[in-house]
Design an enzyme around this catalytic site. Structure first.
Site, PDB file in Angstrom:
ATOM      1  N   ASN A  28       0.807  -1.221   0.000  1.00 33.16           N
ATOM      2  CA  ASN A  28       0.000   0.000   0.000  1.00 33.16           C
ATOM      3  C   ASN A  28       0.844   1.277   0.000  1.00 33.16           C
ATOM      4  O   ASN A  28       0.315   2.372   0.199  1.00 33.16           O
ATOM      5  CB  ASN A  28      -0.989  -0.022   1.174  1.00 33.16           C
ATOM      6  CG  ASN A  28      -2.075  -1.074   0.942  1.00 33.16           C
ATOM      7  OD1 ASN A  28      -2.215  -1.579  -0.172  1.00 33.16           O
ATOM      8  ND2 ASN A  28      -2.833  -1.412   1.973  1.00 33.16           N
ATOM      9  N   CYS A 124     -10.236  -5.205  -4.183  1.00 33.65           N
ATOM     10  CA  CYS A 124     -10.979  -6.271  -3.527  1.00 33.65           C
ATOM     11  C   CYS A 124     -12.442  -5.899  -3.311  1.00 33.65           C
ATOM     12  O   CYS A 124     -12.747  -4.746  -2.987  1.00 33.65           O
ATOM     13  CB  CYS A 124     -10.332  -6.579  -2.177  1.00 33.65           C
ATOM     14  SG  CYS A 124      -8.668  -7.216  -2.357  1.00 33.65           S
TER      15      CYS A 124
HETATM   16  N1  EPU Z   1     -14.598   5.698   1.094  1.00 37.73           N
HETATM   17  C1  EPU Z   1     -15.687   6.418   0.665  1.00 37.73           C
HETATM   18  N2  EPU Z   1     -15.492   7.319  -0.336  1.00 37.73           N
HETATM   19  C2  EPU Z   1     -14.272   7.512  -0.933  1.00 37.73           C
HETATM   20  C3  EPU Z   1     -13.162   6.773  -0.466  1.00 37.73           C
HETATM   21  C4  EPU Z   1     -13.368   5.858   0.551  1.00 37.73           C
HETATM   22  O1  EPU Z   1     -16.797   6.268   1.180  1.00 37.73           O
HETATM   23  O2  EPU Z   1     -14.162   8.338  -1.844  1.00 37.73           O
HETATM   24  C5  EPU Z   1     -14.806   4.696   2.179  1.00 37.73           C
HETATM   25  C6  EPU Z   1     -14.556   3.263   1.682  1.00 37.73           C
HETATM   26  O3  EPU Z   1     -15.686   2.739   1.038  1.00 37.73           O
HETATM   27  C7  EPU Z   1     -14.197   2.555   2.974  1.00 37.73           C
HETATM   28  C8  EPU Z   1     -13.459   3.637   3.768  1.00 37.73           C
HETATM   29  O4  EPU Z   1     -13.812   4.884   3.183  1.00 37.73           O
HETATM   30  O5  EPU Z   1     -15.374   2.186   3.647  1.00 37.73           O
HETATM   31  C9  EPU Z   1     -11.963   3.505   3.793  1.00 37.73           C
HETATM   32  O6  EPU Z   1     -11.465   3.444   2.457  1.00 37.73           O
HETATM   33  P1  EPU Z   1     -10.053   3.983   2.067  1.00 37.73           P
HETATM   34  O7  EPU Z   1     -10.221   5.048   1.058  1.00 37.73           O
HETATM   35  O8  EPU Z   1      -9.299   4.313   3.291  1.00 37.73           O
HETATM   36  O9  EPU Z   1      -9.412   2.727   1.385  1.00 37.73           O
HETATM   37  P2  EPU Z   1      -8.518   2.660   0.075  1.00 37.73           P
HETATM   38  O10 EPU Z   1      -7.605   3.809   0.002  1.00 37.73           O
HETATM   39  O11 EPU Z   1      -9.371   2.337  -1.096  1.00 37.73           O
HETATM   40  C10 EPU Z   1      -6.490   1.440   1.191  1.00 37.73           C
HETATM   41  C11 EPU Z   1      -5.817   0.120   0.996  1.00 37.73           C
HETATM   42  C12 EPU Z   1      -6.695  -0.994   1.524  1.00 37.73           C
HETATM   43  C13 EPU Z   1      -6.953  -0.742   2.999  1.00 37.73           C
HETATM   44  C14 EPU Z   1      -7.590   0.653   3.185  1.00 37.73           C
HETATM   45  C15 EPU Z   1      -7.799   1.015   4.633  1.00 37.73           C
HETATM   46  C16 EPU Z   1      -4.541   0.521  -0.975  1.00 37.73           C
HETATM   47  C17 EPU Z   1      -4.297   0.229  -2.400  1.00 37.73           C
HETATM   48  N3  EPU Z   1      -5.558  -0.078  -0.417  1.00 37.73           N
HETATM   49  O12 EPU Z   1      -7.676   1.367   0.410  1.00 37.73           O
HETATM   50  O13 EPU Z   1      -5.947  -2.178   1.373  1.00 37.73           O
HETATM   51  O14 EPU Z   1      -7.834  -1.707   3.491  1.00 37.73           O
HETATM   52  O15 EPU Z   1      -6.753   1.650   2.571  1.00 37.73           O
HETATM   53  O16 EPU Z   1      -6.600   0.983   5.349  1.00 37.73           O
HETATM   54  O17 EPU Z   1      -3.796   1.257  -0.350  1.00 37.73           O
HETATM   55  C18 EPU Z   1      -5.641  -4.486   1.373  1.00 37.73           C
HETATM   56  O18 EPU Z   1      -4.422  -4.220   1.464  1.00 37.73           O
HETATM   57  O19 EPU Z   1      -6.109  -5.651   1.471  1.00 37.73           O
HETATM   58  C19 EPU Z   1      -6.561  -3.372   1.155  1.00 37.73           C
HETATM   59  C20 EPU Z   1      -7.833  -3.534   0.824  1.00 37.73           C
END
Ligand code: EPU
Length: 439
Positions: A28, A124
Protein backbone atom coordinates in the site's frame (compact mmCIF):
# COMPACT_ATOMS: atom_id res chain seq x y z
CA UNK A 1 6.80 -10.10 -13.42
CA UNK A 2 5.07 -12.84 -11.49
CA UNK A 3 5.03 -16.17 -13.21
CA UNK A 4 1.38 -17.11 -13.31
CA UNK A 5 1.66 -20.86 -12.96
CA UNK A 6 -1.15 -23.18 -11.88
CA UNK A 7 -3.84 -21.19 -10.18
CA UNK A 8 -4.29 -23.48 -7.19
CA UNK A 9 -2.33 -24.82 -4.30
CA UNK A 10 -2.85 -27.93 -2.16
CA UNK A 11 -2.00 -27.66 1.49
CA UNK A 12 -1.90 -30.45 4.06
CA UNK A 13 -2.40 -28.87 7.46
CA UNK A 14 -1.60 -29.70 11.03
CA UNK A 15 2.11 -28.76 11.14
CA UNK A 16 3.69 -26.11 13.34
CA UNK A 17 5.42 -23.66 11.03
CA UNK A 18 8.74 -22.13 11.96
CA UNK A 19 11.45 -20.15 10.25
CA UNK A 20 12.14 -16.73 8.83
CA UNK A 21 10.40 -14.78 6.15
CA UNK A 22 11.54 -11.46 4.74
CA UNK A 23 9.35 -8.43 4.01
CA UNK A 24 9.75 -5.95 1.20
CA UNK A 25 8.19 -2.57 0.55
CA UNK A 26 4.53 -2.21 1.48
CA UNK A 27 1.91 -3.07 -1.12
CA UNK A 28 0.00 0.00 0.00
CA UNK A 29 3.05 2.29 -0.38
CA UNK A 30 5.13 1.23 -3.34
CA UNK A 31 2.54 1.59 -6.15
CA UNK A 32 1.65 5.10 -4.93
CA UNK A 33 5.30 6.06 -4.68
CA UNK A 34 5.63 4.97 -8.30
CA UNK A 35 2.69 7.25 -9.23
CA UNK A 36 4.53 10.15 -7.54
CA UNK A 37 7.19 9.93 -10.29
CA UNK A 38 4.63 11.71 -12.50
CA UNK A 39 5.10 14.83 -10.37
CA UNK A 40 8.59 15.46 -11.77
CA UNK A 41 10.43 15.19 -15.06
CA UNK A 42 13.56 14.08 -13.20
CA UNK A 43 14.56 10.44 -12.65
CA UNK A 44 13.33 8.70 -9.48
CA UNK A 45 14.88 5.69 -7.73
CA UNK A 46 12.70 3.49 -5.55
CA UNK A 47 14.20 0.64 -3.53
CA UNK A 48 12.77 -2.27 -1.56
CA UNK A 49 10.13 -3.05 -4.18
CA UNK A 50 8.23 -6.32 -3.93
CA UNK A 51 7.50 -8.54 -6.91
CA UNK A 52 3.71 -8.33 -6.65
CA UNK A 53 0.97 -7.80 -9.18
CA UNK A 54 -0.08 -4.32 -7.94
CA UNK A 55 3.45 -3.06 -8.52
CA UNK A 56 3.60 -4.59 -12.02
CA UNK A 57 0.32 -2.97 -12.90
CA UNK A 58 1.42 0.57 -12.02
CA UNK A 59 4.69 0.00 -13.90
CA UNK A 60 2.70 -1.09 -16.97
CA UNK A 61 0.40 1.92 -16.71
CA UNK A 62 3.34 4.34 -16.43
CA UNK A 63 4.91 2.68 -19.49
CA UNK A 64 1.71 3.12 -21.48
CA UNK A 65 2.13 6.89 -20.98
CA UNK A 66 5.70 6.60 -22.26
CA UNK A 67 7.56 6.51 -18.96
CA UNK A 68 10.82 4.60 -18.76
CA UNK A 69 10.57 2.00 -16.00
CA UNK A 70 13.72 -0.05 -15.49
CA UNK A 71 14.78 -2.43 -12.76
CA UNK A 72 18.52 -2.04 -12.10
CA UNK A 73 18.14 -4.74 -9.43
CA UNK A 74 15.33 -7.20 -8.71
CA UNK A 75 14.10 -4.99 -5.90
CA UNK A 76 14.62 -1.46 -7.20
CA UNK A 77 13.06 0.69 -9.87
CA UNK A 78 14.42 3.61 -11.82
CA UNK A 79 11.58 5.61 -13.32
CA UNK A 80 11.63 8.61 -15.61
CA UNK A 81 8.38 10.22 -16.73
CA UNK A 82 10.15 12.98 -18.68
CA UNK A 83 8.79 11.91 -22.06
CA UNK A 84 5.24 10.93 -21.19
CA UNK A 85 2.45 11.87 -23.60
CA UNK A 86 -1.32 12.04 -23.34
CA UNK A 87 -3.10 8.75 -24.08
CA UNK A 88 -6.48 7.93 -25.57
CA UNK A 89 -9.45 6.50 -23.66
CA UNK A 90 -9.09 3.16 -25.54
CA UNK A 91 -5.56 2.68 -24.24
CA UNK A 92 -6.38 3.76 -20.70
CA UNK A 93 -9.50 1.65 -20.33
CA UNK A 94 -7.32 -1.45 -20.83
CA UNK A 95 -6.58 -0.93 -17.13
CA UNK A 96 -10.22 -0.85 -16.05
CA UNK A 97 -11.23 -3.05 -13.15
CA UNK A 98 -7.70 -4.09 -12.20
CA UNK A 99 -6.79 -1.95 -9.20
CA UNK A 100 -7.69 1.11 -7.14
CA UNK A 101 -4.36 2.86 -7.74
CA UNK A 102 -5.25 4.52 -11.11
CA UNK A 103 -7.46 7.10 -9.34
CA UNK A 104 -4.23 8.46 -7.83
CA UNK A 105 -2.95 9.35 -11.31
CA UNK A 106 -5.57 12.17 -11.30
CA UNK A 107 -3.68 15.05 -9.66
CA UNK A 108 -0.24 14.27 -11.14
CA UNK A 109 -1.62 13.89 -14.69
CA UNK A 110 -3.72 17.05 -14.36
CA UNK A 111 -0.53 18.89 -13.48
CA UNK A 112 1.22 17.40 -16.53
CA UNK A 113 -1.56 17.60 -19.16
CA UNK A 114 -4.43 19.74 -17.85
CA UNK A 115 -6.78 16.84 -18.53
CA UNK A 116 -6.86 13.08 -18.04
CA UNK A 117 -9.00 9.95 -18.06
CA UNK A 118 -9.07 7.51 -15.18
CA UNK A 119 -10.28 3.96 -15.92
CA UNK A 120 -12.95 2.28 -13.79
CA UNK A 121 -11.38 0.97 -10.60
CA UNK A 122 -10.94 -2.59 -9.38
CA UNK A 123 -9.59 -3.86 -6.07
CA UNK A 124 -10.98 -6.27 -3.53
CA UNK A 125 -14.76 -6.66 -3.28
CA UNK A 126 -15.10 -5.85 0.41
CA UNK A 127 -17.68 -3.09 0.26
CA UNK A 128 -19.01 -0.53 -2.17
CA UNK A 129 -15.77 1.51 -2.16
CA UNK A 130 -17.02 4.71 -3.84
CA UNK A 131 -14.67 7.51 -4.97
CA UNK A 132 -16.86 10.43 -3.91
CA UNK A 133 -14.22 11.85 -1.52
CA UNK A 134 -11.65 11.89 -4.33
CA UNK A 135 -14.05 13.54 -6.77
CA UNK A 136 -15.27 16.15 -4.25
CA UNK A 137 -11.71 17.09 -3.29
CA UNK A 138 -10.55 17.41 -6.89
CA UNK A 139 -13.60 19.56 -7.71
CA UNK A 140 -12.91 21.81 -4.74
CA UNK A 141 -9.34 22.16 -5.99
CA UNK A 142 -10.65 23.45 -9.31
CA UNK A 143 -11.00 20.34 -11.47
CA UNK A 144 -13.96 19.63 -13.71
CA UNK A 145 -14.89 15.99 -13.12
CA UNK A 146 -17.24 14.00 -15.34
CA UNK A 147 -18.04 10.36 -14.61
CA UNK A 148 -18.91 8.72 -17.92
CA UNK A 149 -19.08 5.11 -19.21
CA UNK A 150 -17.41 3.83 -16.07
CA UNK A 151 -14.43 6.20 -16.49
CA UNK A 152 -13.64 9.51 -14.80
CA UNK A 153 -12.75 12.43 -17.07
CA UNK A 154 -10.91 15.31 -15.43
CA UNK A 155 -9.91 18.77 -16.60
CA UNK A 156 -8.10 21.60 -14.83
CA UNK A 157 -5.92 24.37 -16.21
CA UNK A 158 -4.32 24.65 -12.77
CA UNK A 159 -5.33 23.06 -9.48
CA UNK A 160 -5.51 25.42 -6.52
CA UNK A 161 -5.25 24.95 -2.78
CA UNK A 162 -8.36 25.01 -0.61
CA UNK A 163 -9.73 23.95 2.78
CA UNK A 164 -11.03 20.39 2.79
CA UNK A 165 -12.47 18.02 5.34
CA UNK A 166 -12.93 14.29 4.70
CA UNK A 167 -16.17 12.78 5.95
CA UNK A 168 -14.08 9.72 6.92
CA UNK A 169 -10.26 9.44 7.14
CA UNK A 170 -9.88 7.65 3.80
CA UNK A 171 -6.38 6.47 2.91
CA UNK A 172 -6.82 6.89 -0.84
CA UNK A 173 -8.56 10.26 -0.62
CA UNK A 174 -5.82 11.59 1.67
CA UNK A 175 -3.18 10.45 -0.83
CA UNK A 176 -5.23 12.00 -3.63
CA UNK A 177 -5.30 15.39 -1.92
CA UNK A 178 -1.63 15.30 -0.99
CA UNK A 179 -0.46 14.34 -4.49
CA UNK A 180 -2.76 16.92 -6.09
CA UNK A 181 -1.85 19.71 -3.67
CA UNK A 182 1.96 19.54 -3.81
CA UNK A 183 2.03 21.35 -7.18
CA UNK A 184 -1.24 23.30 -6.74
CA UNK A 185 -1.36 27.04 -6.37
CA UNK A 186 -1.45 28.14 -2.72
CA UNK A 187 -2.18 26.29 0.49
CA UNK A 188 -4.33 23.17 0.91
CA UNK A 189 -5.58 22.21 4.35
CA UNK A 190 -7.02 18.72 4.77
CA UNK A 191 -8.84 17.93 7.98
CA UNK A 192 -9.79 14.44 9.19
CA UNK A 193 -7.09 12.92 7.01
CA UNK A 194 -5.78 9.37 7.32
CA UNK A 195 -2.28 9.08 8.82
CA UNK A 196 -1.37 5.45 8.07
CA UNK A 197 2.41 4.76 8.07
CA UNK A 198 2.17 4.23 4.29
CA UNK A 199 0.83 7.79 3.91
CA UNK A 200 3.58 9.21 6.10
CA UNK A 201 6.11 7.34 3.94
CA UNK A 202 4.60 8.94 0.83
CA UNK A 203 4.77 12.35 2.51
CA UNK A 204 8.46 11.78 3.36
CA UNK A 205 9.12 10.88 -0.26
CA UNK A 206 7.31 14.02 -1.48
CA UNK A 207 9.28 16.13 0.98
CA UNK A 208 12.49 14.68 -0.51
CA UNK A 209 11.16 15.84 -3.90
CA UNK A 210 10.85 19.42 -2.62
CA UNK A 211 7.24 19.48 -1.35
CA UNK A 212 6.22 21.44 1.74
CA UNK A 213 3.84 19.34 3.86
CA UNK A 214 3.04 19.35 7.57
CA UNK A 215 1.07 16.77 9.57
CA UNK A 216 -0.59 17.98 12.78
CA UNK A 217 -1.58 15.79 15.72
CA UNK A 218 -5.30 16.35 15.01
CA UNK A 219 -5.29 14.64 11.57
CA UNK A 220 -4.79 17.94 9.73
CA UNK A 221 -2.38 17.91 6.80
CA UNK A 222 -1.26 21.23 5.29
CA UNK A 223 0.43 21.47 1.95
CA UNK A 224 2.00 24.61 0.52
CA UNK A 225 2.09 24.16 -3.25
CA UNK A 226 5.45 24.62 -4.99
CA UNK A 227 6.23 25.27 -8.69
CA UNK A 228 8.39 22.27 -9.34
CA UNK A 229 9.48 18.99 -7.77
CA UNK A 230 12.70 17.07 -8.30
CA UNK A 231 13.51 13.34 -8.57
CA UNK A 232 13.81 11.13 -5.52
CA UNK A 233 15.87 8.32 -4.02
CA UNK A 234 13.70 6.42 -1.60
CA UNK A 235 13.41 3.09 0.18
CA UNK A 236 9.81 2.05 0.78
CA UNK A 237 8.73 1.01 4.29
CA UNK A 238 8.23 -2.72 4.91
CA UNK A 239 4.78 -4.24 4.61
CA UNK A 240 3.26 -4.28 8.12
CA UNK A 241 0.10 -5.96 6.79
CA UNK A 242 2.06 -8.91 5.48
CA UNK A 243 4.02 -9.00 8.77
CA UNK A 244 0.78 -9.42 10.71
CA UNK A 245 -0.41 -12.16 8.36
CA UNK A 246 2.66 -14.31 9.10
CA UNK A 247 2.41 -13.52 12.81
CA UNK A 248 -1.12 -14.98 12.73
CA UNK A 249 0.17 -18.11 11.00
CA UNK A 250 2.68 -18.58 13.84
CA UNK A 251 -0.13 -18.14 16.38
CA UNK A 252 -2.63 -20.43 14.68
CA UNK A 253 -0.16 -23.25 13.88
CA UNK A 254 1.71 -23.08 17.23
CA UNK A 255 4.83 -22.18 15.31
CA UNK A 256 7.51 -19.52 15.56
CA UNK A 257 8.14 -17.12 12.70
CA UNK A 258 10.68 -14.34 12.50
CA UNK A 259 9.46 -11.63 10.16
CA UNK A 260 12.56 -9.88 8.94
CA UNK A 261 12.24 -6.07 8.67
CA UNK A 262 8.87 -5.92 10.51
CA UNK A 263 8.76 -2.62 12.43
CA UNK A 264 7.27 -2.36 15.90
CA UNK A 265 6.26 1.29 15.50
CA UNK A 266 3.92 0.44 12.63
CA UNK A 267 2.25 -2.45 14.49
CA UNK A 268 1.76 -1.33 18.10
CA UNK A 269 -1.99 -1.99 18.17
CA UNK A 270 -1.61 -5.37 16.51
CA UNK A 271 1.14 -6.41 18.94
CA UNK A 272 -1.03 -5.54 21.94
CA UNK A 273 -3.89 -7.72 20.69
CA UNK A 274 -1.46 -10.48 19.75
CA UNK A 275 -0.16 -10.60 23.31
CA UNK A 276 -3.67 -10.35 24.77
CA UNK A 277 -4.79 -13.53 22.98
CA UNK A 278 -1.71 -15.48 24.01
CA UNK A 279 0.82 -14.76 21.30
CA UNK A 280 4.25 -13.39 22.15
CA UNK A 281 6.95 -11.55 20.23
CA UNK A 282 10.49 -10.32 20.50
CA UNK A 283 11.50 -7.14 18.78
CA UNK A 284 14.98 -7.88 17.44
CA UNK A 285 17.39 -5.69 15.53
CA UNK A 286 16.19 -6.62 12.07
CA UNK A 287 12.58 -7.62 12.64
CA UNK A 288 10.10 -9.25 15.00
CA UNK A 289 9.94 -12.88 16.07
CA UNK A 290 6.41 -14.16 16.72
CA UNK A 291 5.26 -17.30 18.51
CA UNK A 292 2.41 -18.79 20.47
CA UNK A 293 3.08 -18.35 24.16
CA UNK A 294 -0.05 -19.79 25.76
CA UNK A 295 -1.16 -23.37 25.25
CA UNK A 296 -4.78 -22.17 25.30
CA UNK A 297 -5.46 -18.91 23.45
CA UNK A 298 -7.80 -16.33 25.02
CA UNK A 299 -10.71 -14.74 23.17
CA UNK A 300 -10.79 -10.95 22.63
CA UNK A 301 -13.09 -8.12 21.62
CA UNK A 302 -11.74 -5.91 18.89
CA UNK A 303 -12.82 -3.14 16.54
CA UNK A 304 -11.01 -2.33 13.33
CA UNK A 305 -10.23 1.32 12.74
CA UNK A 306 -8.02 3.69 10.81
CA UNK A 307 -4.43 4.05 12.04
CA UNK A 308 -3.42 4.03 14.86
CA UNK A 309 -6.33 1.61 15.41
CA UNK A 310 -6.43 -2.08 14.55
CA UNK A 311 -6.08 -2.18 10.75
CA UNK A 312 -8.89 -3.73 8.77
CA UNK A 313 -6.27 -5.64 6.73
CA UNK A 314 -5.10 -7.42 9.90
CA UNK A 315 -8.61 -8.55 10.71
CA UNK A 316 -9.03 -11.68 8.55
CA UNK A 317 -5.93 -13.73 9.50
CA UNK A 318 -6.39 -12.63 13.12
CA UNK A 319 -9.98 -13.92 13.12
CA UNK A 320 -8.69 -17.21 11.75
CA UNK A 321 -6.33 -17.46 14.74
CA UNK A 322 -9.28 -16.66 17.03
CA UNK A 323 -11.10 -19.78 15.80
CA UNK A 324 -8.44 -21.58 17.89
CA UNK A 325 -9.02 -19.48 21.06
CA UNK A 326 -10.94 -20.90 23.98
CA UNK A 327 -14.15 -18.83 24.22
CA UNK A 328 -16.12 -16.15 22.41
CA UNK A 329 -14.40 -13.33 20.50
CA UNK A 330 -16.28 -10.33 19.17
CA UNK A 331 -15.09 -8.35 16.15
CA UNK A 332 -16.57 -5.10 14.89
CA UNK A 333 -15.40 -4.09 11.39
CA UNK A 334 -15.78 -0.31 11.10
CA UNK A 335 -13.76 0.42 7.94
CA UNK A 336 -15.53 -1.72 5.28
CA UNK A 337 -19.16 -2.76 5.34
CA UNK A 338 -18.60 -6.17 3.75
CA UNK A 339 -15.29 -7.61 4.96
CA UNK A 340 -16.51 -10.85 6.51
CA UNK A 341 -17.38 -12.70 3.28
CA UNK A 342 -14.43 -15.05 3.86
CA UNK A 343 -16.00 -16.43 7.06
CA UNK A 344 -18.36 -18.62 4.96
CA UNK A 345 -15.40 -20.72 3.81
CA UNK A 346 -13.91 -20.84 7.31
CA UNK A 347 -17.27 -22.08 8.64
CA UNK A 348 -17.39 -24.65 5.85
CA UNK A 349 -14.07 -25.89 7.28
CA UNK A 350 -15.55 -26.21 10.76
CA UNK A 351 -15.26 -22.65 12.12
CA UNK A 352 -18.12 -21.19 14.13
CA UNK A 353 -18.37 -17.56 13.13
CA UNK A 354 -21.70 -15.80 13.16
CA UNK A 355 -22.25 -12.41 11.53
CA UNK A 356 -24.41 -9.55 12.81
CA UNK A 357 -25.82 -6.35 11.38
CA UNK A 358 -25.44 -4.55 14.71
CA UNK A 359 -22.36 -2.63 15.84
CA UNK A 360 -20.95 -5.09 18.39
CA UNK A 361 -18.48 -2.75 20.02
CA UNK A 362 -18.12 0.61 21.70
CA UNK A 363 -18.23 2.59 18.44
CA UNK A 364 -21.48 3.32 16.60
CA UNK A 365 -19.97 3.09 13.13
CA UNK A 366 -21.27 4.24 9.71
CA UNK A 367 -22.63 0.76 8.99
CA UNK A 368 -24.92 0.22 11.96
CA UNK A 369 -28.68 0.10 11.18
CA UNK A 370 -27.89 -0.31 7.47
CA UNK A 371 -28.20 -4.04 7.05
CA UNK A 372 -24.48 -4.65 6.63
CA UNK A 373 -23.16 -7.83 8.25
CA UNK A 374 -20.19 -6.04 9.76
CA UNK A 375 -19.80 -7.62 13.21
CA UNK A 376 -18.71 -11.18 13.94
CA UNK A 377 -18.84 -13.50 16.92
CA UNK A 378 -16.24 -16.26 16.82
CA UNK A 379 -16.71 -19.31 19.03
CA UNK A 380 -13.61 -21.39 19.64
CA UNK A 381 -11.68 -23.54 19.77
CA UNK A 382 -12.77 -25.40 16.65
CA UNK A 383 -11.03 -28.20 14.81
CA UNK A 384 -10.80 -27.17 11.16
CA UNK A 385 -11.19 -29.69 8.32
CA UNK A 386 -9.72 -29.51 4.84
CA UNK A 387 -11.86 -28.07 2.03
CA UNK A 388 -11.81 -27.12 -1.63
CA UNK A 389 -12.17 -23.32 -1.63
CA UNK A 390 -11.76 -20.42 -4.05
CA UNK A 391 -10.05 -17.16 -3.12
CA UNK A 392 -12.38 -14.14 -3.46
CA UNK A 393 -9.94 -11.35 -2.48
CA UNK A 394 -6.41 -10.73 -1.26
CA UNK A 395 -6.64 -10.92 2.54
CA UNK A 396 -9.33 -13.60 2.40
CA UNK A 397 -6.95 -15.56 0.18
CA UNK A 398 -4.12 -15.48 2.69
CA UNK A 399 -6.60 -16.38 5.42
CA UNK A 400 -7.76 -19.44 3.47
CA UNK A 401 -4.14 -20.50 3.23
CA UNK A 402 -3.74 -20.01 7.00
CA UNK A 403 -6.94 -22.02 7.60
CA UNK A 404 -5.65 -24.85 5.43
CA UNK A 405 -2.37 -24.83 7.39
CA UNK A 406 -4.35 -25.39 10.59
CA UNK A 407 -6.89 -27.86 9.19
CA UNK A 408 -6.72 -31.62 9.27
CA UNK A 409 -6.28 -33.10 5.80
CA UNK A 410 -5.44 -31.67 2.38
CA UNK A 411 -7.21 -28.53 1.17
CA UNK A 412 -7.22 -27.21 -2.37
CA UNK A 413 -7.24 -23.43 -2.67
CA UNK A 414 -8.14 -22.09 -6.10
CA UNK A 415 -7.57 -18.67 -7.67
CA UNK A 416 -4.36 -18.14 -5.72
CA UNK A 417 -3.03 -15.62 -8.25
CA UNK A 418 -5.14 -13.08 -6.36
CA UNK A 419 -2.80 -13.59 -3.41
CA UNK A 420 0.14 -12.55 -5.62
CA UNK A 421 -1.43 -9.09 -5.82
CA UNK A 422 -0.07 -8.37 -2.38
CA UNK A 423 2.10 -11.22 -1.05
CA UNK A 424 5.46 -11.66 -2.74
CA UNK A 425 6.52 -15.27 -3.38
CA UNK A 426 4.12 -16.59 -0.78
CA UNK A 427 4.49 -20.19 -1.94
CA UNK A 428 8.28 -20.02 -1.55
CA UNK A 429 7.83 -18.48 1.89
CA UNK A 430 5.39 -21.21 2.90
CA UNK A 431 7.89 -23.89 1.86
CA UNK A 432 10.64 -22.10 3.77
CA UNK A 433 8.73 -22.28 7.04
CA UNK A 434 7.98 -25.96 6.52
CA UNK A 435 4.45 -25.98 5.11
CA UNK A 436 3.31 -29.13 3.41
CA UNK A 437 2.25 -27.73 0.04
CA UNK A 438 1.90 -28.89 -3.52
CA UNK A 439 1.31 -26.50 -6.40
N1 EPU B 1 -14.60 5.70 1.09
C1 EPU B 1 -15.69 6.42 0.67
N2 EPU B 1 -15.49 7.32 -0.34
C2 EPU B 1 -14.27 7.51 -0.93
C3 EPU B 1 -13.16 6.77 -0.47
C4 EPU B 1 -13.37 5.86 0.55
O1 EPU B 1 -16.80 6.27 1.18
O2 EPU B 1 -14.16 8.34 -1.84
C5 EPU B 1 -14.81 4.70 2.18
C6 EPU B 1 -14.56 3.26 1.68
O3 EPU B 1 -15.69 2.74 1.04
C7 EPU B 1 -14.20 2.55 2.97
C8 EPU B 1 -13.46 3.64 3.77
O4 EPU B 1 -13.81 4.88 3.18
O5 EPU B 1 -15.37 2.19 3.65
C9 EPU B 1 -11.96 3.50 3.79
O6 EPU B 1 -11.46 3.44 2.46
P1 EPU B 1 -10.05 3.98 2.07
O7 EPU B 1 -10.22 5.05 1.06
O8 EPU B 1 -9.30 4.31 3.29
O9 EPU B 1 -9.41 2.73 1.38
P2 EPU B 1 -8.52 2.66 0.07
O10 EPU B 1 -7.61 3.81 0.00
O11 EPU B 1 -9.37 2.34 -1.10
C10 EPU B 1 -6.49 1.44 1.19
C11 EPU B 1 -5.82 0.12 1.00
C12 EPU B 1 -6.70 -0.99 1.52
C13 EPU B 1 -6.95 -0.74 3.00
C14 EPU B 1 -7.59 0.65 3.19
C15 EPU B 1 -7.80 1.02 4.63
C16 EPU B 1 -4.54 0.52 -0.98
C17 EPU B 1 -4.30 0.23 -2.40
N3 EPU B 1 -5.56 -0.08 -0.42
O12 EPU B 1 -7.68 1.37 0.41
O13 EPU B 1 -5.95 -2.18 1.37
O14 EPU B 1 -7.83 -1.71 3.49
O15 EPU B 1 -6.75 1.65 2.57
O16 EPU B 1 -6.60 0.98 5.35
O17 EPU B 1 -3.80 1.26 -0.35
C18 EPU B 1 -5.64 -4.49 1.37
O18 EPU B 1 -4.42 -4.22 1.46
O19 EPU B 1 -6.11 -5.65 1.47
C19 EPU B 1 -6.56 -3.37 1.15
C20 EPU B 1 -7.83 -3.53 0.82
Amino acid sequence: MNKESKDYIRITGGKSLSGEIELRGAKNSVPKEMVATLLTTETCNLSNVANIRDVDLVGEMLEVYGASVTQPTGTSFQISTENITQQSAEVITEFAGKSRIPILFSGPLLHRFGETIIPGLGGCAIGERPINFHVDALRQMGAEVIEKDGCTLLKAKKLHGTKLRLEYPSVGATEQVVMSAVLAEGVTELKNSAVEPEIIDLICLLQKMGAIISVDTDRTIKILGVDKLRGYDHTAIPDRLEAASWACVALATRGEIKVKHARQQDMITFLNKYRQVGGEFDVVEDGIRFWRQKEVLSPVALETDVHPGFQTDWQQPFVLALTQANGVSVIHETVYEDRFGYTRAINQMGGQIQLFRECLGSVQCRFGQKNHLHSAVVVGPQKLRAADITVPDLRAGFTYVAAALVAEGTSQINNINLINRGYEDFETKLRKIGANIES
